[in-house]
Write an enzyme that holds these catalytic residues in place. Structure first.
Site, mmCIF file in Angstrom:
data_model
loop_
_atom_site.group_PDB
_atom_site.id
_atom_site.type_symbol
_atom_site.label_atom_id
_atom_site.label_comp_id
_atom_site.label_asym_id
_atom_site.label_seq_id
_atom_site.Cartn_x
_atom_site.Cartn_y
_atom_site.Cartn_z
ATOM 1 N N ASP A 1 30.731 47.981 29.027
ATOM 2 C CA ASP A 1 31.138 46.585 29.096
ATOM 3 C C ASP A 1 32.640 46.581 28.904
ATOM 4 O O ASP A 1 33.163 47.203 27.966
ATOM 5 C CB ASP A 1 30.459 45.720 28.036
ATOM 6 N N ASP B 1 42.269 45.060 38.789
ATOM 7 C CA ASP B 1 43.173 46.206 38.908
ATOM 8 C C ASP B 1 44.509 45.893 39.598
ATOM 9 O O ASP B 1 45.554 46.387 39.158
ATOM 10 C CB ASP B 1 42.478 47.359 39.642
#
Length: 210
Positions: free
Chosen positions: A74, A160
């Site tokens: 997670d 990202d």
């Protein structure tokens, strides 16, 4: 020293990008990995208040459904100027369509609304390994950096393209998979949050084949 993981393991994820990274990380250790998505396992409700709790929920559900060891990640992006948001809700900010371009734009709007100039942020990854007998192991990794705008690069996944780690002039979206989550086993160093958590997991629970 943790418990040694061998044989077959369930990667408790339905996220293709996360699955790809985890398979690449596991490749040197001779562990056969199958994902929860490939097994058509339902996604459990993530009701935890910490990354480690949500990772444990996912891993436990996969182990219970399959009778196999499982590990789950997670992770999320925590933005200082947004009081740690999106944090645990990083995936939810992308909506049902998993539109992370929209989620990144939302972060930028929120920062603008607050007049924030502080762009410090960090990624967190919690990895939990579970076994059918109830044994569990937890490992965590973090990477700190700055948010950039507009996003740069089309590699990686999620947030990202808008995150530049302190150790690189490039965003995670511009780095190759090897640059982002490759591990220097000699120096025991890694760049990404998930690779750093995995480095700790590997040291405790994995052995390279002879």
């Amino acid at each position: 020293m943790g418990r040694l993981l061998t044989g077959r393991v369930v990667i408790a994820t339905h996220n293709a990008g996360k699955l790809r990274e985890m398979r690449e990380l596991l490749a040197p250790f001779g562990v056969e990995a199958v994902s929860a998505g490939e097994l058509n396992l339902p996604e459990p409700d993530e009701t935890g208040t910490m990354f480690s709790e949500n990772a444990a929920i996912k891993a436990r559900a996969a182990t219970k459904a399959t009778g196999l060891p499982a590990f789950a990640d997670d992770s999320g992006l925590c933005v200082d100027a947004l009081d740690g948001a999106p944090g645990l809700f990083s995936a939810r900010w992308s909506g049902g369509s998993k539109d992370f371009s929209g989620a990144m734009a939302r972060i930028e709007r929120e920062l603008a609304t607050r007049g924030a100039t502080n762009r410090r942020s960090h990624f967190v990854s919690a990895l939990v390994l579970t076994w059918p007998d109830g044994h569990e192991e937890l490992f965590e990794g973090r990477v700190f950096g700055e948010l950039v705008w507009p996003p740069r690069g089309d590699k990686g996944f999620g947030y990202d393209p808008m995150f530049r780690p302190d150790e690189s002039p490039l965003t995670f979206g511009e780095l190759s998979s090897e640059e982002k989550h490759g591990i220097d086993w000699t120096k025991r160093e890694a760049l990404s949050h998930r690779a750093r958590a995995f480095l700790a997991l590997a040291a405790a629970c994995l052995r390279r084949p002879e």
